[in-house]
Design a protein around this motif. Structure first.
Motif, short mmCIF file in Angstrom:
data_model
loop_
_atom_site.label_atom_id
_atom_site.label_comp_id
_atom_site.label_asym_id
_atom_site.label_seq_id
_atom_site.Cartn_x
_atom_site.Cartn_y
_atom_site.Cartn_z
N THR A 54 89.40 116.13 52.90
CA THR A 54 90.76 116.53 52.53
C THR A 54 90.91 116.45 51.02
O THR A 54 90.32 115.59 50.36
N SER A 55 91.72 117.35 50.48
CA SER A 55 92.00 117.37 49.05
C SER A 55 93.50 117.56 48.88
O SER A 55 94.06 118.56 49.34
N THR A 56 94.16 116.59 48.24
CA THR A 56 95.62 116.61 48.11
C THR A 56 96.02 116.65 46.64
O THR A 56 95.57 115.82 45.84
N LYS A 105 88.32 126.17 58.42
CA LYS A 105 89.32 125.51 57.60
C LYS A 105 90.71 125.99 57.96
O LYS A 105 91.66 125.20 58.09
N THR A 106 90.90 127.31 58.17
CA THR A 106 92.20 127.87 58.50
C THR A 106 92.71 127.36 59.83
O THR A 106 93.87 126.99 59.98
N THR A 151 93.72 123.66 59.51
CA THR A 151 94.98 123.55 58.78
C THR A 151 96.15 123.95 59.67
O THR A 151 97.21 123.32 59.63
N LYS A 153 89.03 120.55 55.21
CA LYS A 153 87.78 121.29 55.48
C LYS A 153 86.95 120.53 56.50
O LYS A 153 86.84 119.31 56.44
N THR A 180 97.92 119.75 50.59
CA THR A 180 96.65 119.27 51.14
C THR A 180 95.84 120.40 51.78
O THR A 180 96.37 121.18 52.57
N ASN A 181 94.57 120.44 51.42
CA ASN A 181 93.60 121.32 52.07
C ASN A 181 92.68 120.47 52.93
O ASN A 181 92.29 119.36 52.53
#
Length: 387
Positions: free
Chosen positions: A90-92, A2-3, A6, A32, A29-30
């Motif tokens: 994605t999560s925003t 994830k890092t 990103t 994964k 936003t994340n």
């Protein structure tokens, strides 16, 4: 993972839009990345024929492809990594305080290109692609008529295929608490009068309606689902004069009961015109009669699976599944599938939660309305790395 992803998105956005915009998007936003790599090897033998090279039935079990009426040949060996999949989520965080989630998932099953002659190259295909905002989901994912949590753990792609509802399609779904309801992309499959090649009409003007309610507790869960749809066929080309429709309805009862560390998973499905929703379209949703009008075909399916935990690293699953169609043979002819069933048992070893090695034996049988039947025996080995 994830890092790193990103960071890559940060660099790309910074290059395109400048560091201020980049920082703003990154804060909201994340991203994964997940999925698994899975290698499968299978030894398959058939009592009444063979499945041709490149057929999807050699990758995983399809009830309607078990050969009937042919001559037995030697055992076939197949190996592939087509079940491997990758998933982006994605999560925003929105300015309103709400959150929007996006999912895009691919694998390599059921694609038209690729072969085993040189490179074993196969195209990716979309499994899931949807947006989720508050209580709403828009896009492609599992039909609401399917209870994914009731599916057994098998090396085969589905496992309890005969008696299982199994389909993904585009929808608009609303969820609240334990209740879900959706309007989903329709499609009708039809048998010609007297039998023959399947007709896929693509003439439906009305979306399929599916709903599910799930009861949950420490004991497991129990779900009731319903399906209501219109089956349609229009063909006015080349001198034809077909314009017909009929109603299809179905009910699904599914459950997973916890027995300590073990569990039992059950599914019972029945309906008029279930067609493509059950047993991977082993029988069509409707048949044309002599007046070129559609008549829905009744069908049912049942499956039960027992999962036993031997210890922290070893487990087994024992599964039985069946499908039956109530064909009007005066309309469908006698060459259509009457019933199928399959049984399988496996042993799985996971030295860690990311790694699983397994072996599975499956036996399946298919019977036509003529009374002719054929069976399949398959021994499958798999290695899977989930990330």
């Amino acid at each position: 993972m994830k890092t790193k992803i990103t960071a890559a998105i940060t660099l790309a956005l910074g290059t395109l839009y400048g560091t201020a915009t980049n920082a703003n998007l990154l804060d909201k936003t994340n991203v994964k990345f997940s999925g698994y790599l899975k290698a499968d090897a299978m030894f398959s033998s058939y009592s009444d024929g063979t499945i041709a090279s490149g057929s999807i039935g050699r990758d995983f079990y399809l009830p309607s492809l078990t050969p009937v009426g042919g001559v037995e040949e030697s055992t076939q060996f197949d190996a592939h990594v087509k079940q491997s999949r990758f998933r982006f989520t994605t999560s925003t965080d929105l300015d309103s305080g709400d959150k929007v989630v996006g999912v895009l998932e691919f694998d390599f099953q059921a694609t038209p290109d690729g072969n085993e002659r040189v490179s074993n190259s196969y195209e990716p295909r979309i499994r899931h692609g949807f947006i989720k905002y508050n209580d709403w989901l828009i896009g492609q994912t599992w039909t609401t008529f399917l209870d994914v949590k009731a599916l057994p753990e098998t090396l085969d792609f589905i496992g309890s295929t005969d008696g299982t509802i199994f389909i993904r399609q585009v929808m608009v779904k609303y969820s609240t608490g334990n209740f879900e309801v959706s309007l989903e992309n329709p499609e009708t499959t039809v048998s010609p009068f007297g039998g023959g090649t399947r007709i896929v009409t693509d003439d439906n003007p009305v979306p399929d309606l599916a709903a599910r309610y799930t009861f949950k507790g420490d004991w497991g869960h129990f779900a009731v689902a319903g399906l209501l749809r219109q089956l349609s066929y229009v063909d006015k080309q080349g001198g034809n004069d077909i314009d017909t429709s009929t109603t299809s309805a179905g009910i699904s009862l599914t459950a997973k009961f916890n027995l300590g560390q073990d569990d039992i998973r059950i599914a019972a499905n029945y309906g008029q015109g279930l067609g493509r929703y059950i047993a991977l379209n082993a029988v069509n949703g409707a048949v044309l009669n002599a007046d070129n009008e559609l008549e829905a075909i009744d069908s049912m399916g049942f499956s039960i699976a027992y999962r036993h935990i031997w210890d922290t690293q070893w487990r087994s699953n024992f599964t039985y599944s069946m499908f039956s169609a109530d064909n009007d043979t005066a309309l469908t002819g006698l060459s259509t599938t009457k019933e199928t069933y399959s049984a399988r048992a496996n042993i799985l070893y996971s030295p860690s939660k990311e790694l699983t090695f397994g072996a599975e034996y499956a036996y399946a049988k298919r019977e036509l309305e003529t009374g002719a039947d054929g069976d399949m025996s398959r021994l499958q080995f798999s290695a899977k790395y989930a990330f």
